[in-house]
Design an enzyme around this catalytic site. Structure first.
Site, PDB file in Angstrom:
ATOM      1  N   GLY A  46      79.777 129.844  19.854  1.00 33.59           N
ATOM      2  CA  GLY A  46      80.716 129.691  18.745  1.00 33.59           C
ATOM      3  C   GLY A  46      81.682 128.568  19.060  1.00 33.59           C
ATOM      4  N   SER A  47      82.867 128.686  18.492  1.00 38.31           N
ATOM      5  CA  SER A  47      83.835 127.606  18.640  1.00 38.31           C
ATOM      6  C   SER A  47      84.496 127.661  20.024  1.00 38.31           C
ATOM      7  CB  SER A  47      84.900 127.725  17.554  1.00 38.31           C
ATOM      8  OG  SER A  47      85.613 128.933  17.728  1.00 38.31           O
ATOM      9  N   GLY A  97      85.734 130.805  22.182  1.00 39.43           N
ATOM     10  CA  GLY A  97      85.140 130.875  23.525  1.00 39.43           C
ATOM     11  C   GLY A  97      86.204 131.114  24.589  1.00 39.43           C
ATOM     12  N   GLU A 144      78.597 129.122  24.997  1.00 39.16           N
ATOM     13  CA  GLU A 144      78.110 127.854  24.436  1.00 39.16           C
ATOM     14  C   GLU A 144      79.061 127.498  23.306  1.00 39.16           C
ATOM     15  OE1 GLU A 144      76.049 125.691  25.355  1.00 39.16           O
ATOM     16  OE2 GLU A 144      75.078 126.843  26.939  1.00 39.16           O
ATOM     17  N   GLN A 159      84.804 125.912   5.799  1.00 36.58           N
ATOM     18  CA  GLN A 159      84.154 124.812   6.533  1.00 36.58           C
ATOM     19  C   GLN A 159      84.193 123.529   5.699  1.00 36.58           C
ATOM     20  OE1 GLN A 159      82.956 124.833   9.816  1.00 36.58           O
ATOM     21  NE2 GLN A 159      82.872 122.633   9.418  1.00 36.58           N
ATOM     22  N   GLU A 178      85.419 118.211  17.266  1.00 32.99           N
ATOM     23  CA  GLU A 178      84.190 118.604  16.579  1.00 32.99           C
ATOM     24  C   GLU A 178      84.495 118.906  15.116  1.00 32.99           C
ATOM     25  OE1 GLU A 178      82.218 122.377  17.559  1.00 32.99           O
ATOM     26  OE2 GLU A 178      80.379 121.204  17.740  1.00 32.99           O
TER      27      GLU A 178
HETATM   28  P1  ADP Z   1      82.039 129.871  14.039  1.00 38.18           P
HETATM   29  O1  ADP Z   1      83.022 130.187  12.948  1.00 38.18           O
HETATM   30  O2  ADP Z   1      81.751 128.445  14.237  1.00 38.18           O
HETATM   31  O3  ADP Z   1      80.813 130.741  14.022  1.00 38.18           O
HETATM   32  P2  ADP Z   1      83.695 131.354  15.841  1.00 38.18           P
HETATM   33  O4  ADP Z   1      84.003 131.029  17.256  1.00 38.18           O
HETATM   34  O5  ADP Z   1      84.825 131.554  14.912  1.00 38.18           O
HETATM   35  O6  ADP Z   1      82.760 130.175  15.401  1.00 38.18           O
HETATM   36  O7  ADP Z   1      82.779 132.632  15.752  1.00 38.18           O
HETATM   37  C1  ADP Z   1      81.670 132.854  16.586  1.00 38.18           C
HETATM   38  C2  ADP Z   1      81.477 134.324  16.750  1.00 38.18           C
HETATM   39  O8  ADP Z   1      82.568 134.854  17.477  1.00 38.18           O
HETATM   40  C3  ADP Z   1      81.411 135.110  15.452  1.00 38.18           C
HETATM   41  O9  ADP Z   1      80.436 136.125  15.555  1.00 38.18           O
HETATM   42  C4  ADP Z   1      82.801 135.690  15.348  1.00 38.18           C
HETATM   43  O10 ADP Z   1      82.853 136.881  14.595  1.00 38.18           O
HETATM   44  C5  ADP Z   1      83.080 135.986  16.800  1.00 38.18           C
HETATM   45  N1  ADP Z   1      84.506 136.144  17.107  1.00 38.18           N
HETATM   46  C6  ADP Z   1      85.572 135.582  16.503  1.00 38.18           C
HETATM   47  N2  ADP Z   1      86.714 135.989  17.066  1.00 38.18           N
HETATM   48  C7  ADP Z   1      86.396 136.814  18.072  1.00 38.18           C
HETATM   49  C8  ADP Z   1      87.125 137.558  19.044  1.00 38.18           C
HETATM   50  N3  ADP Z   1      88.444 137.517  19.095  1.00 38.18           N
HETATM   51  N4  ADP Z   1      86.427 138.307  19.914  1.00 38.18           N
HETATM   52  C9  ADP Z   1      85.088 138.350  19.885  1.00 38.18           C
HETATM   53  N5  ADP Z   1      84.341 137.676  19.003  1.00 38.18           N
HETATM   54  C10 ADP Z   1      84.966 136.905  18.110  1.00 38.18           C
END
Ligand code: ADP
Length: 481
Positions: A223-224, A228, A248, A329, A383
């Site tokens: 994810g972001s 991360g 990642e 987005q 990004e």
């Molecule tokens: P994107 O929006 O690019 O998918 P994110 O990092 O926002 O990137 O989300 C990636 C994943 O991480 C998603 O499944 C999201 O629900 C999850 N996520 C977001 N916040 C948290 C958190 N605090 N703890 C665990 N997972 C999270």
């Protein structure tokens, strides 16, 4: 309404979230449950309870389960690709490719389950031997993003199960459809109850449980970068043992085009890498680093090609660029287009949102190309995660390398050249986990390691046999007979 899958049961309850088609926002694909904290806790407990049984399963049992999942995904390719394109917005051909990749990953790890290696060494002590074996890590929380709704879950779930771990899977809230179908397939594949659990919903609602419960031994996240970091912090600051974690995150991937490049190859790599899948790939070529001798010809050819890319409904024949995934987005992409202009970059193509196409309201964006940009601009440092790329003009190969590496990220990097000497030099000196020579920075094989360096990744590589580093725990046994 589609429910969560916990301890071998489809569990009712919890609020529902609509899954919306970004190609036509009037189209509600379905209602998907949002797991509560209590359900997340139940899922962790179920995975923990199932661990002894699945960890003791034979390699053949694991191979059979994973092979069955891979076969069913492949057999349902058209249906799954349609669902994926409908909920995420990538063009149908790309969606079909992603579905097949998920199938191949399950097949690959079916094979790996039968090839879990160890080592036997002579000890430095007389008569003793040393055995190195791999054991399951334990309960793995799997947290995935929206941009690859089936391939990323596949490349985490398949190795987790292949090496005898149990799973709690939380897909991204924007794309529960593909995740739910995958869970449904897994639910019939012969796993013991609790070995695989699906909890849909928002990370901020249930993330604490998935990361902080001491029964969770490992967390794999894509994810972001911002999330991360939160995941990493939660894994190390929780009470009790820290969780093993693998992250990642983002990319700001350079594609270098040298003077001696084949122009058609370079343009095809750049168009594919920067704009296919609407630029929503962590491996997207967002920085096109082009040397002076080919710069003008390259830009002209890019503009000609961009004008031919059809933006439209992801599922319509002929569409090359589907919509952006959602309103948020799209807003981010447009914000960066404005930032680029404010920074003095030339918007040479696109960058405009289209409220509807063929009468369908959707999150459409004309792919954008900036020229006249420099490495210090925000559009070249942060990004964007959309169909927005910039050209950075450089004098020569030395400057190209310096610019390519001038980033906090290090996921993928490419070079287009016909010189073997240059190819070898860039392969050696590009600071990235993956180097592409005369190939787009995005688009990878399913059987080899995937991952980056610097700010892009943390922890062992994913995919291929290197996945064992994360999904197993090494035991060293000293044996004195
Ligand atoms: P994107 O929006 O690019 O998918 P994110 O990092 O926002 O990137 O989300 C990636 C994943 O991480 C998603 O499944 C999201 O629900 C999850 N996520 C977001 N916040 C948290 C958190 N605090 N703890 C665990 N997972 C999270």
């Amino acid at each position: 309404m589609k429910h969560n899958y916990i301890a071998g049961e489809w569990v009712e309850g919890g609020p529902a979230a609509e899954n919306i088609n970004p190609s036509d926002t009037r189209d509600v694909i379905g209602l998907y449950a949002r797991a509560s904290q209590a359900q997340a806790l139940d899922a962790v407990a179920a995975a923990h309870a199932a661990l002894p049984k699945w960890a003791a399963s034979t390699p053949q049992q694991r191979a059979d389960v994973l092979d069955a999942v891979g076969s069913e995904i492949a057999a349902r390719k058209a249906e799954l690709a349609d669902l994926l394109a409908r909920e995420e917005g990538k063009a149908l051909t790309d969606a079909a490719g992603e579905v097949m990749r998920a199938a191949q990953i399950f097949k690959f790890f079916a094979g790996e389950a039968l090839r879990i290696p160890g080592e036997l060494l002579a000890s430095t002590r007389p008569g003793m031997s040393v055995e190195i074996t791999r054991e399951p890590v334990g309960v793995v929380s799997i947290i995935t993003p929206w941009n690859f709704p089936i391939a990323i879950p596949a490349w985490k779930i398949a190795p987790a199960l292949a090496y005898g771990n149990t799973v709690v899977f939380k897909p991204a809230e924007l794309v529960p459809g593909s995740a739910w179908v995958l869970a449904e397939i897994l639910s019939r594949a012969g796993l013991p109850a609790g070995a695989f659990n699906l909890v849909m919903g928002r990370g901020r609602d249930i993330g604490d449980t998935l990361l902080g419960d001491p029964r969770v031994a490992a967390v794999t996240f894509t994810g972001s970068e911002a999330t991360g970091r939160k995941v990493a912090a939660a894994c190390v600051t929780r009470p009790g043992a820290m969780a093993k974690f693998q992250l990642e995150m983002g990319g700001k991937n350079p594609l270098v085009v040298l003077d001696d490049a084949d122009l058609d190859v370079a343009v095809n790599c750049a168009i594919n890498g920067a704009y296919f899948s609407t630029g929503q790939r962590c491996t997207a070529s967002s920085r096109l680093v082009v040397s002076a001798g080919i710069h003008d010809r390259f830009v002209d050819a890019m503009l000609a090609k961009l004008a031919t890319l059809k933006v439209g409904d992801a599922r319509r024949a002929g569409t090359v660029i589907g919509p952006v995934v959602d309103a948020q987005q799209l807003e981010q992409d447009l914000r960066y287009v404005a930032i680029g202009r404010d920074e003095g970059a030339t918007l040479a193509f696109g960058g405009q949102a289209l409220e509807s196409i063929d009468g369908q309201p959707g999150y459409y964006l004309q792919p954008a190309l900036f020229t006249g940009t420099s490495s210090d601009m925000r559009i070249n440092r942060e990004e964007i995660f959309g169909p927005v790329a910039s050209v950075i003009r450089v004098h020569d190969a030395d400057e190209a390398l310096a610019v390519a590496n001038d980033t906090e990220f290090g996921l993928s990097a490419g070079v287009c050249t016909t010189s073997l000497k240059m190819a070898a030099r860039f392969k050696r000196e590009l600071q990235a986990g993956m180097v592409m020579i005369n190939a787009p920075t995005a688009g990878v094989d399913a059987h080899v390691p995937f991952g980056g360096r610097k700010g892009s990744s943390h922890g062992p590589r994913e995919q291929g046999r290197y996945a064992a580093e994360f999904y197993t725990s090494v035991k060293t046994t000293y044996l004195q007979p």
